[in-house]
Enzyme design. Structure first.
Site, PDB file in Angstrom:
ATOM      1  N   HIS A 113       0.876  -1.183   0.000  1.00 28.41           N
ATOM      2  CA  HIS A 113       0.000   0.000   0.000  1.00 28.41           C
ATOM      3  C   HIS A 113       0.905   1.222   0.000  1.00 28.41           C
ATOM      4  O   HIS A 113       1.857   1.292   0.776  1.00 28.41           O
ATOM      5  CB  HIS A 113      -0.899   0.006   1.237  1.00 28.41           C
ATOM      6  CG  HIS A 113      -1.824  -1.183   1.297  1.00 28.41           C
ATOM      7  ND1 HIS A 113      -3.094  -1.157   0.761  1.00 28.41           N
ATOM      8  CD2 HIS A 113      -1.651  -2.417   1.812  1.00 28.41           C
ATOM      9  CE1 HIS A 113      -3.671  -2.343   0.950  1.00 28.41           C
ATOM     10  NE2 HIS A 113      -2.814  -3.123   1.594  1.00 28.41           N
ATOM     11  N   GLU A 125      -1.104   2.041   5.767  1.00 26.67           N
ATOM     12  CA  GLU A 125      -2.487   1.907   6.234  1.00 26.67           C
ATOM     13  C   GLU A 125      -2.547   2.134   7.739  1.00 26.67           C
ATOM     14  O   GLU A 125      -3.320   2.953   8.218  1.00 26.67           O
ATOM     15  CB  GLU A 125      -3.012   0.516   5.873  1.00 26.67           C
ATOM     16  CG  GLU A 125      -3.052   0.316   4.371  1.00 26.67           C
ATOM     17  CD  GLU A 125      -4.192  -0.563   3.934  1.00 26.67           C
ATOM     18  OE1 GLU A 125      -4.130  -1.777   4.168  1.00 26.67           O
ATOM     19  OE2 GLU A 125      -5.161  -0.024   3.359  1.00 26.67           O
TER      20      GLU A 125
END
Ligand SMILES: *[C@@H]1O[C@H](CO)[C@@H](O)[C@H](O)[C@H]1NC(C)=O
Ligand SMILES: *[C@@H]1O[C@H](CO)[C@@H](O)[C@H](O)[C@H]1NC(C)=O
Length: 308
Positions: A113, A125
């Site tokens: 991510h 995250e």
């Protein structure tokens, strides 16, 4: 009226099946604020990611370190795909993680991510004391008491994710990432696949694999199933700015737009407690001492890489 509601829900369910891969983070009708409408678990009470507030983390000295086996160099071919949301590498079932409670988890896949929407936007995250790191790595595992990932993904104790953050400063190239990053050019479009020959996940993770934060949460993408035992490593992976830039700017999504900011916002902790298996050093050592210690570590690390 009841028939109408039933019809309507059937219609919505049909829509979900048809557009199952159409969820996004910030655009269109199925952005993250609307995930719960199609994926009810996304509106649950034990969601991920969360902010790891270090003053609230409970140090549990009886939590052992993770036992990672098969994480070192693996020969073979490992498929790597652009799935429209991230890059995902399939992992061999010889990679295993034994948690402190003795549960053995089998590795399934690894993905990332990141941010990149503007030069200073980070994309992890989980956040630590509210700070979002540059990139977050997820190594997804399933509980070995189940026959396959497909079965485990619906079981209440089915999954475990080992997560790590990437830090970027003026670090030189991390050569353990060179092969992976050079393959990104082969999978520019969603659905495209390439193959990594040989893999060493241990080298792609932080040096210290012992210290972690742990809590019970969910998948961070739809269907947001609340069956994930999270292990977030405290140490960082170090990448150069160029390497981070390449990861942030190589892949396109289903609309042919560069995949940027593919992270979910942090979710309420509710009544959960995050534990760590290491004491919070910020409170046992003075912050100035911490600062110099970190500088010394950075210099040593720089020298080590320069000498390699
Ligand atoms: C780690 O797990 C492997 C395989 O399950 C086992 O053989 C080994 O003894 C374990 N090591 C430790 C330190 O528990
Ligand atoms: C994305 O770009 C490729 C190559 O130019 C093209 O074949 C494809 O149709 C495009 N897809 C969309 C959704 O625009």
């Amino acid at each position: 009226m009841r028939a109408l509601v039933l019809l309507l829900s059937l219609f919505l369910l049909g829509g979900q099946a048809q557009h199952g891969s159409d969820w996004t983070y910030s655009e269109g009708a199925l952005d993250e604020a609307h995930w719960p409408q199609h994926y009810p678990a996304c509106g649950g009470q034990r969601q991920s990611p969360i902010n790891l507030q270090r003053t609230k983390v409970r140090y549990n000295p009886s939590l052992k370190g993770l036992n990672l086996t098969g994480y070192e160099t693996q020969a073979g071919e490992f498929p790597m795909v652009n799935n429209g949301h991230t890059v995902q590498i399939s992992l061999p079932s010889t990679m295993r993680m034994t948690a402190a409670d003795g549960t053995v988890y089998i590795a399934q896949q690894m993905h990332f991510h990141w941010g990149g929407a503007s030069s200073d936007i980070s994309g992890s995250e989980h956040t630590v004391d509210g700070i979002r790191h540059v990139i977050e790595i997820h190594v997804v595992h399933y509980n070995s008491k189940y026959k396959s990932y497909d079965i485990a993904q619906d079981a209440p104790d089915g999954l475990a994710v080992l997560a790590a953050f990437v830090e970027v400063k003026n670090y030189p190239e991390n050569t353990y990432y060179s092969n992976f990053i050079s393959h990104l050019a082969n999978i520019k479009y969603p659905g495209q696949r390439t193959t990594l020959t040989g893999l060493d996940i241990q080298d792609m993770l932080p040096r210290n694999l012992q210290h972690y934060y742990t809590y019970h949460g969910s998948l961070t993408t739809p269907p947001c199933t609340e069956n994930v035992h999270w292990f977030v490593l405290a140490d960082f992976v170090k990448l150069s700015r160029t390497q981070v830039w390449k990861l942030e700017n190589s892949l396109l999504d289903h609309r042919n737009k560069t995949i940027h900011n593919d992270y979910r916002r942090t979710q309420p902790l509710n009544h959960r407690v995050v534990e760590s298996n290491f004491p919070n050093q910020e409170y046992t050592l003075g912050s100035e001492f911490q600062f110099y210690l970190r500088k010394i570590e950075e210099i040593l690390d720089y020298l080590r890489r320069a000498l390699n």
